[in-house]
Design a protein around this motif. Sequence first.
Motif, PDB file in Angstrom:
ATOM      1  N   ILE A 159      33.273 -61.298 -11.689  1.00  0.00           N
ATOM      2  CA  ILE A 159      33.848 -60.483 -10.613  1.00  0.00           C
ATOM      3  C   ILE A 159      35.137 -59.799 -11.064  1.00  0.00           C
ATOM      4  N   GLY A 160      36.031 -60.573 -11.688  1.00  0.00           N
ATOM      5  CA  GLY A 160      37.292 -59.983 -12.124  1.00  0.00           C
ATOM      6  C   GLY A 160      38.245 -61.024 -12.673  1.00  0.00           C
ATOM      7  N   THR A 161      39.519 -60.640 -12.734  1.00  0.00           N
ATOM      8  CA  THR A 161      40.552 -61.502 -13.334  1.00  0.00           C
ATOM      9  C   THR A 161      41.678 -61.723 -12.335  1.00  0.00           C
ATOM     10  N   VAL A 162      42.173 -62.957 -12.270  1.00  0.00           N
ATOM     11  CA  VAL A 162      43.273 -63.291 -11.360  1.00  0.00           C
ATOM     12  C   VAL A 162      44.564 -62.652 -11.862  1.00  0.00           C
ATOM     13  N   VAL A 163      45.216 -61.879 -10.989  1.00  0.00           N
ATOM     14  CA  VAL A 163      46.489 -61.252 -11.360  1.00  0.00           C
ATOM     15  C   VAL A 163      47.673 -61.907 -10.646  1.00  0.00           C
ATOM     16  N   SER A 164      47.395 -62.603  -9.526  1.00  0.00           N
ATOM     17  CA  SER A 164      48.487 -63.310  -8.841  1.00  0.00           C
ATOM     18  C   SER A 164      47.913 -64.394  -7.934  1.00  0.00           C
ATOM     19  N   LYS A 165      48.734 -65.378  -7.652  1.00  0.00           N
ATOM     20  CA  LYS A 165      48.349 -66.483  -6.767  1.00  0.00           C
ATOM     21  C   LYS A 165      49.568 -66.838  -5.914  1.00  0.00           C
ATOM     22  N   THR A 214      14.082 -45.346  -3.098  1.00  0.00           N
ATOM     23  CA  THR A 214      15.529 -45.363  -3.344  1.00  0.00           C
ATOM     24  C   THR A 214      16.188 -46.497  -2.566  1.00  0.00           C
ATOM     25  N   SER A 215      17.445 -46.763  -2.931  1.00  0.00           N
ATOM     26  CA  SER A 215      18.226 -47.791  -2.234  1.00  0.00           C
ATOM     27  C   SER A 215      19.683 -47.370  -2.155  1.00  0.00           C
ATOM     28  N   SER A 216      20.381 -47.924  -1.161  1.00  0.00           N
ATOM     29  CA  SER A 216      21.820 -47.697  -1.026  1.00  0.00           C
ATOM     30  C   SER A 216      22.553 -48.961  -1.453  1.00  0.00           C
ATOM     31  N   VAL A 217      23.629 -48.782  -2.193  1.00  0.00           N
ATOM     32  CA  VAL A 217      24.425 -49.906  -2.691  1.00  0.00           C
ATOM     33  C   VAL A 217      25.781 -49.896  -1.999  1.00  0.00           C
ATOM     34  N   GLN A 218      26.106 -51.016  -1.365  1.00  0.00           N
ATOM     35  CA  GLN A 218      27.434 -51.170  -0.773  1.00  0.00           C
ATOM     36  C   GLN A 218      28.361 -51.771  -1.821  1.00  0.00           C
ATOM     37  N   LEU A 219      29.391 -51.034  -2.200  1.00  0.00           N
ATOM     38  CA  LEU A 219      30.298 -51.489  -3.256  1.00  0.00           C
ATOM     39  C   LEU A 219      31.259 -52.562  -2.744  1.00  0.00           C
ATOM     40  N   LEU A 220      31.888 -53.275  -3.678  1.00  0.00           N
ATOM     41  CA  LEU A 220      32.857 -54.308  -3.311  1.00  0.00           C
ATOM     42  C   LEU A 220      34.056 -53.715  -2.576  1.00  0.00           C
ATOM     43  N   THR A 221      34.291 -52.432  -2.776  1.00  0.00           N
ATOM     44  CA  THR A 221      35.423 -51.784  -2.094  1.00  0.00           C
ATOM     45  C   THR A 221      35.201 -51.694  -0.588  1.00  0.00           C
ATOM     46  N   GLU A 222      33.972 -52.003  -0.123  1.00  0.00           N
ATOM     47  CA  GLU A 222      33.674 -51.999   1.304  1.00  0.00           C
ATOM     48  C   GLU A 222      33.924 -53.366   1.944  1.00  0.00           C
ATOM     49  N   LEU A 223      34.274 -54.367   1.138  1.00  0.00           N
ATOM     50  CA  LEU A 223      34.516 -55.698   1.693  1.00  0.00           C
ATOM     51  C   LEU A 223      35.660 -55.650   2.700  1.00  0.00           C
ATOM     52  N   ASP A 224      35.400 -56.213   3.876  1.00  0.00           N
ATOM     53  CA  ASP A 224      36.412 -56.198   4.944  1.00  0.00           C
ATOM     54  C   ASP A 224      36.244 -57.469   5.760  1.00  0.00           C
ATOM     55  N   ILE A 283      35.862 -64.465  -1.525  1.00  0.00           N
ATOM     56  CA  ILE A 283      36.321 -63.072  -1.620  1.00  0.00           C
ATOM     57  C   ILE A 283      35.666 -62.301  -0.479  1.00  0.00           C
ATOM     58  N   GLN A 284      36.496 -61.842   0.462  1.00  0.00           N
ATOM     59  CA  GLN A 284      35.929 -61.177   1.631  1.00  0.00           C
ATOM     60  C   GLN A 284      36.637 -59.883   2.018  1.00  0.00           C
ATOM     61  N   SER A 285      37.558 -59.417   1.153  1.00  0.00           N
ATOM     62  CA  SER A 285      38.209 -58.141   1.465  1.00  0.00           C
ATOM     63  C   SER A 285      38.701 -57.474   0.183  1.00  0.00           C
ATOM     64  N   TYR A 286      38.946 -56.173   0.325  1.00  0.00           N
ATOM     65  CA  TYR A 286      39.431 -55.348  -0.791  1.00  0.00           C
ATOM     66  C   TYR A 286      40.623 -54.548  -0.297  1.00  0.00           C
ATOM     67  N   ASP A 287      41.722 -54.626  -1.060  1.00  0.00           N
ATOM     68  CA  ASP A 287      42.940 -53.891  -0.717  1.00  0.00           C
ATOM     69  C   ASP A 287      42.897 -52.520  -1.396  1.00  0.00           C
ATOM     70  N   HIS A 288      42.683 -51.454  -0.616  1.00  0.00           N
ATOM     71  CA  HIS A 288      42.561 -50.108  -1.184  1.00  0.00           C
ATOM     72  C   HIS A 288      43.874 -49.630  -1.802  1.00  0.00           C
ATOM     73  N   GLU A 289      44.997 -50.104  -1.261  1.00  0.00           N
ATOM     74  CA  GLU A 289      46.287 -49.656  -1.790  1.00  0.00           C
ATOM     75  C   GLU A 289      46.532 -50.191  -3.198  1.00  0.00           C
ATOM     76  N   SER A 290      46.318 -51.493  -3.383  1.00  0.00           N
ATOM     77  CA  SER A 290      46.533 -52.101  -4.705  1.00  0.00           C
ATOM     78  C   SER A 290      45.274 -52.071  -5.563  1.00  0.00           C
ATOM     79  N   GLN A 291      44.116 -51.752  -4.930  1.00  0.00           N
ATOM     80  CA  GLN A 291      42.819 -51.726  -5.610  1.00  0.00           C
ATOM     81  C   GLN A 291      42.482 -53.101  -6.203  1.00  0.00           C
ATOM     82  N   LEU A 292      42.776 -54.128  -5.403  1.00  0.00           N
ATOM     83  CA  LEU A 292      42.506 -55.503  -5.817  1.00  0.00           C
ATOM     84  C   LEU A 292      41.663 -56.207  -4.757  1.00  0.00           C
ATOM     85  N   LEU A 293      40.837 -57.157  -5.208  1.00  0.00           N
ATOM     86  CA  LEU A 293      40.068 -58.001  -4.307  1.00  0.00           C
ATOM     87  C   LEU A 293      40.934 -59.167  -3.851  1.00  0.00           C
ATOM     88  N   ILE A 294      40.738 -59.608  -2.615  1.00  0.00           N
ATOM     89  CA  ILE A 294      41.527 -60.718  -2.062  1.00  0.00           C
ATOM     90  C   ILE A 294      40.641 -61.956  -1.965  1.00  0.00           C
TER      91      ILE A 294
END
Length: 285
Positions: free
Chosen positions: A245-251, A170-180, A203-214
Amino acid sequence: MFKFMGNKKIVVLLVSLIIFVILMGLTMLRPGMTWPEKFVKDTVSWTQGLFNRPAQAIAGFFQDIRELKNLYKENKVLKETLSHYARDTMRLNKLESDNKNLKELLEFTERQKGLDNYKYHVAQVYAMSADPYTSVVNIDLGERDGIRKDMAVISVHGLVGRIDKVSEFTSSVQLLTELDATNNQSKAIAATVKGKEKSFGIIQSYDHESQLLIMTNIDTNDDLAEGDTIITSGMGLVFPKGIEIGTVVSKEDGDFGINYVAKIKPAATFRHLSELMVVEVQDPR
């Protein structure tokens, strides 16, 4: 003497029969009943009613018991049938869901064959952390399947995370939501824009409130724009090139105005994961 006594009995019987017939005839010829007859009839009817009502009640009681037993049996059969139906429905729903997911996986791998030199190991998720802030899932592939630490993990929609820990099976997967950005154990992702490979960011962090990658470190001359599709650039030597990875929503302007910061909506979902793929970069030789 005995013969005379026998004849006498026959005579008496015949006389009695004749009298009985005469009385019956007289009774039938009368226009109505005499009061003794009425009294006897009413008495008999009342007595029959007196005994008939309890008898009917008792008969009805036992009939109700029989019907109750039949109703219980029918109810039991219906419950068993409903239970089997619910079980079969759940099985059918799971099979339909699995069939849909496997079709998507097949279409994805067929589509990717001509685009890259990657091997995709299809894995089943068998456990997820109940803590929303501990974004780790476990899959049923391990070292014996060729899985290694830091391999990229994707769904048919896009990047999900990376292999964090590996055991034999088995293996453990660290999700992108763990980026900090403040966590040294968190692996930053070198990213670019699909169709604009000159663009670059981290991309080195994830905002849990907005659920967006930074995404940071974007040059001020970079033409990255809202709606662009962000993919891995392959420069970080952890995540292979070309994974969506995803789509740009703001800059917007970053710190001190020396670069841009973009917010990315992840292409993949991080909830209700069932099938994932571990990406193995093939030896070009």
